[in-house]
Design a protein around this motif. Structure first.
Motif, short mmCIF file in Angstrom:
data_model
loop_
_atom_site.label_atom_id
_atom_site.label_comp_id
_atom_site.label_asym_id
_atom_site.label_seq_id
_atom_site.Cartn_x
_atom_site.Cartn_y
_atom_site.Cartn_z
N PRO A 49 2.49 1.87 10.38
CA PRO A 49 2.18 0.79 10.20
C PRO A 49 3.34 -0.31 10.07
CG PRO A 49 2.11 1.71 8.21
CD PRO A 49 2.29 2.83 9.20
N THR A 50 3.36 -1.31 10.31
CA THR A 50 4.58 -2.19 10.31
C THR A 50 4.98 -2.23 8.65
OG1 THR A 50 3.36 -4.32 9.80
CG2 THR A 50 3.89 -3.78 12.24
N LEU A 51 6.16 -2.90 8.51
CA LEU A 51 6.31 -3.14 7.16
C LEU A 51 5.44 -3.96 6.11
CD1 LEU A 51 8.51 -2.08 4.81
CD2 LEU A 51 10.00 -3.95 5.56
N GLU A 52 5.12 -4.92 6.80
CA GLU A 52 4.10 -5.79 6.32
C GLU A 52 2.63 -5.21 6.07
OE1 GLU A 52 1.85 -9.43 8.20
OE2 GLU A 52 3.80 -9.97 7.66
N SER A 53 2.26 -4.43 6.95
CA SER A 53 0.93 -3.58 6.60
C SER A 53 1.22 -2.52 5.68
CB SER A 53 0.43 -2.72 8.28
OG SER A 53 0.32 -3.75 9.09
N PHE A 54 2.10 -1.88 5.73
CA PHE A 54 2.38 -0.88 4.56
C PHE A 54 2.44 -1.40 3.28
CE2 PHE A 54 5.16 1.89 1.98
CZ PHE A 54 4.34 2.97 1.86
N SER A 55 3.29 -2.83 3.03
CA SER A 55 3.26 -3.43 1.84
C SER A 55 1.90 -3.77 1.42
CB SER A 55 4.16 -4.50 2.14
OG SER A 55 4.24 -5.41 0.90
N ALA A 56 0.99 -4.24 2.35
CA ALA A 56 -0.43 -4.59 2.20
C ALA A 56 -1.31 -3.42 1.71
CB ALA A 56 -1.01 -5.34 3.33
N LEU A 77 4.72 8.48 -0.25
CA LEU A 77 4.57 7.60 -1.23
C LEU A 77 3.12 6.98 -1.36
CD1 LEU A 77 5.54 5.96 -3.41
CD2 LEU A 77 6.32 4.15 -1.82
N LEU A 78 2.38 6.85 -0.20
CA LEU A 78 1.01 6.21 -0.10
C LEU A 78 0.12 7.24 -0.54
CD1 LEU A 78 -0.73 3.99 0.54
CD2 LEU A 78 -0.62 4.37 2.69
N LYS A 79 0.13 8.46 -0.34
CA LYS A 79 -0.70 9.69 -0.56
C LYS A 79 -0.56 9.80 -2.22
CE LYS A 79 -0.93 12.02 3.86
NZ LYS A 79 -0.55 13.27 4.44
N GLN A 80 0.79 9.87 -2.65
CA GLN A 80 0.88 10.01 -3.95
C GLN A 80 0.24 9.01 -4.86
OE1 GLN A 80 2.53 12.54 -5.51
NE2 GLN A 80 2.45 13.36 -3.57
N LYS A 81 0.20 7.66 -4.40
CA LYS A 81 -0.49 6.70 -5.16
C LYS A 81 -1.96 7.01 -4.92
CE LYS A 81 2.78 2.95 -5.49
NZ LYS A 81 2.53 2.49 -6.81
N GLY A 132 -5.28 7.71 10.43
CA GLY A 132 -4.12 7.91 11.52
C GLY A 132 -2.73 7.44 10.72
N ILE A 133 -2.83 6.43 9.77
CA ILE A 133 -1.57 6.32 9.02
C ILE A 133 -1.05 7.43 8.30
CG2 ILE A 133 -0.48 4.79 7.45
CD1 ILE A 133 -2.05 2.72 8.70
N LEU A 134 -2.11 7.89 7.30
CA LEU A 134 -2.04 8.95 6.42
C LEU A 134 -1.66 10.38 7.09
CD1 LEU A 134 -4.85 8.17 3.88
CD2 LEU A 134 -2.28 7.91 3.56
#
Length: 69
Positions: free
Chosen positions: A43-50, A7-11, A35-37
């Motif tokens: 990441p935590t859910l909070e970090s992913f949301s950020a 989802l993040l890569k798509q955005k 590293g995340i990508l």
């Protein structure tokens, strides 16, 4: 690949956001974001949301820049 990474890569792709831009907007280092990508860190859910919020902020900035051209 985890769905959240996809989802993040798509955005990033949809809005033409560079990894450096997202790192700056989210307050993360480029290495951390890489590293995340690449699935090497989670990441935590909070970090992913950020990160998603930062994507939206950067995409809005891109949109506004195109409106003024």
């Amino acid at each position: 690949m985890n769905n959240y990474i996809w989802l993040l890569k798509q955005k990033l792709s949809k809005y033409g956001i560079k990894q450096r831009e997202l790192a700056n907007a989210s307050g993360r280092s480029e290495n951390n974001l890489s590293g995340i990508l690449n699935g090497k860190s989670s990441p935590t859910l909070e970090s992913f949301s950020a990160l998603l919020d930062a994507c939206e902020a950067v995409s809005y900035t891109h949109l506004r820049a195109h409106e003024t051209e």
